[in-house]
Design a protein around this motif. Structure first.
Motif, short mmCIF file in Angstrom:
data_model
loop_
_atom_site.label_atom_id
_atom_site.label_comp_id
_atom_site.label_asym_id
_atom_site.label_seq_id
_atom_site.Cartn_x
_atom_site.Cartn_y
_atom_site.Cartn_z
N ARG A 51 24.92 51.73 -42.84
CA ARG A 51 25.34 51.59 -41.45
C ARG A 51 25.00 52.84 -40.64
N ILE A 52 23.73 53.24 -40.72
CA ILE A 52 23.26 54.39 -39.94
C ILE A 52 22.00 54.00 -39.18
N LEU A 53 21.76 54.71 -38.10
CA LEU A 53 20.56 54.52 -37.30
C LEU A 53 19.51 55.53 -37.74
N LEU A 54 18.30 55.04 -38.00
CA LEU A 54 17.19 55.88 -38.41
C LEU A 54 16.08 55.78 -37.39
N PHE A 55 15.19 56.75 -37.41
CA PHE A 55 13.92 56.64 -36.71
C PHE A 55 12.85 56.63 -37.77
N ALA A 56 11.99 55.59 -37.74
CA ALA A 56 10.99 55.40 -38.79
C ALA A 56 9.59 55.30 -38.20
N CYS A 57 8.64 55.82 -38.94
CA CYS A 57 7.24 55.75 -38.56
C CYS A 57 6.66 54.45 -39.11
N ARG A 58 5.91 53.75 -38.30
CA ARG A 58 5.28 52.49 -38.74
C ARG A 58 3.94 52.75 -39.43
N ASN A 59 3.48 53.99 -39.40
CA ASN A 59 2.19 54.33 -40.00
C ASN A 59 2.35 54.89 -41.41
N CYS A 60 3.34 55.76 -41.60
CA CYS A 60 3.60 56.33 -42.92
C CYS A 60 5.06 56.04 -43.29
N ASP A 61 5.57 56.58 -44.36
CA ASP A 61 6.93 56.27 -44.82
C ASP A 61 7.98 57.23 -44.29
N HIS A 62 7.64 58.08 -43.35
CA HIS A 62 8.58 59.08 -42.83
C HIS A 62 9.73 58.40 -42.07
N GLN A 63 10.96 58.85 -42.38
CA GLN A 63 12.16 58.39 -41.68
C GLN A 63 13.07 59.58 -41.48
N GLU A 64 13.81 59.56 -40.37
CA GLU A 64 14.81 60.59 -40.15
C GLU A 64 16.05 59.97 -39.52
N VAL A 65 17.20 60.55 -39.83
CA VAL A 65 18.47 60.04 -39.32
C VAL A 65 18.58 60.40 -37.84
N ALA A 66 19.04 59.46 -37.05
CA ALA A 66 19.20 59.67 -35.61
C ALA A 66 20.34 60.65 -35.35
N ASP A 67 20.14 61.49 -34.33
CA ASP A 67 21.16 62.47 -33.96
C ASP A 67 22.35 61.80 -33.29
N ASP A 68 22.09 60.70 -32.59
CA ASP A 68 23.13 60.02 -31.82
C ASP A 68 22.93 58.52 -31.96
N CYS A 69 23.97 57.77 -31.77
CA CYS A 69 23.89 56.32 -31.90
C CYS A 69 23.82 55.67 -30.52
N ILE A 70 22.84 56.03 -29.75
CA ILE A 70 22.69 55.50 -28.40
C ILE A 70 21.55 54.50 -28.39
N ILE A 71 21.78 53.38 -27.73
CA ILE A 71 20.75 52.36 -27.58
C ILE A 71 20.38 52.31 -26.11
N TYR A 72 19.08 52.38 -25.82
CA TYR A 72 18.61 52.31 -24.44
C TYR A 72 17.92 50.98 -24.22
N ARG A 73 18.12 50.44 -23.06
CA ARG A 73 17.45 49.21 -22.68
C ARG A 73 16.99 49.37 -21.25
N MET A 74 15.69 49.31 -21.04
CA MET A 74 15.14 49.49 -19.72
C MET A 74 14.71 48.13 -19.17
N GLU A 75 15.25 47.79 -18.02
CA GLU A 75 14.88 46.55 -17.37
C GLU A 75 14.14 46.88 -16.09
N ILE A 76 12.96 46.32 -15.93
CA ILE A 76 12.15 46.55 -14.74
C ILE A 76 12.07 45.24 -13.98
N ASN A 77 12.53 45.26 -12.75
CA ASN A 77 12.49 44.08 -11.90
C ASN A 77 11.41 44.29 -10.85
N HIS A 78 10.48 43.36 -10.78
CA HIS A 78 9.39 43.44 -9.81
C HIS A 78 9.68 42.53 -8.63
N SER A 79 9.32 43.01 -7.46
CA SER A 79 9.48 42.17 -6.27
C SER A 79 8.32 41.18 -6.20
#
Length: 142
Positions: A51-79
């Motif tokens: 039950r931890i958040l990691l940051f993982a590379c999709r190219n190699c096997d490198h992973q590191e534990v996230a410093d914070d458990c923040i989730i960002y979601r960016m929504e862009i609305n176009h006119s």
């Protein structure tokens, strides 16, 4: 650091809130993380067993534990004006293929650009056409 359950695709924001992860705004978003091994972008990944958040590379096997458990979601609305400008830009793009084998149902113009893109309603790709008449910009799919 123990985190709430989070989604790789950031789509389960409600689920993340329920498990205790904080939802951040784009204004307070941190910088992108890069792999120490190969310099590619690190993507969020959950370790469900620990039950931890990691940051993982999709190219190699490198992973590191996230410093914070923040989730960002960016929504862009176009006119509507922004969308119509995009359509005009696509019709003027010299890199896209053109055809004279179709006619616009809106203005009867004999030329259109076409491209393939994923279809929302169907599985697989769909063929999209955009009228080359600068006053029209009608789009349709085959």
């Amino acid at each position: 650091m123990k985190c709430g359950r989070v989604s790789n695709t950031f789509e389960r924001v409600g689920l993340a809130k329920r498990f205790g992860a904080r939802i951040g705004s784009a204004a307070e978003m941190s910088v992108m993380k890069f792999c120490r091994e190969c310099n590619n972008v690190l993507y969020p990944k959950e370790d469900r067993e620990q039950r931890i958040l990691l940051f993982a590379c999709r190219n190699c096997d490198h992973q590191e534990v996230a410093d914070d458990c923040i989730i960002y979601r960016m929504e862009i609305n176009h006119s509507v004006g922004e969308r119509s400008q995009v359509l005009q830009d696509v019709a003027a793009d010299p890199a896209l293929p053109r055809t004279r084998n179709v006619r616009c149902a809106n203005c009867n113009h004999p030329e259109a650009v076409f491209f393939q893109a994923p279809s929302k309603s169907e599985v697989g790709m769909a063929l999209f056409f955009i009228c080359c008449n600068p006053n029209c910009g009608h789009r349709w799919k085959d």
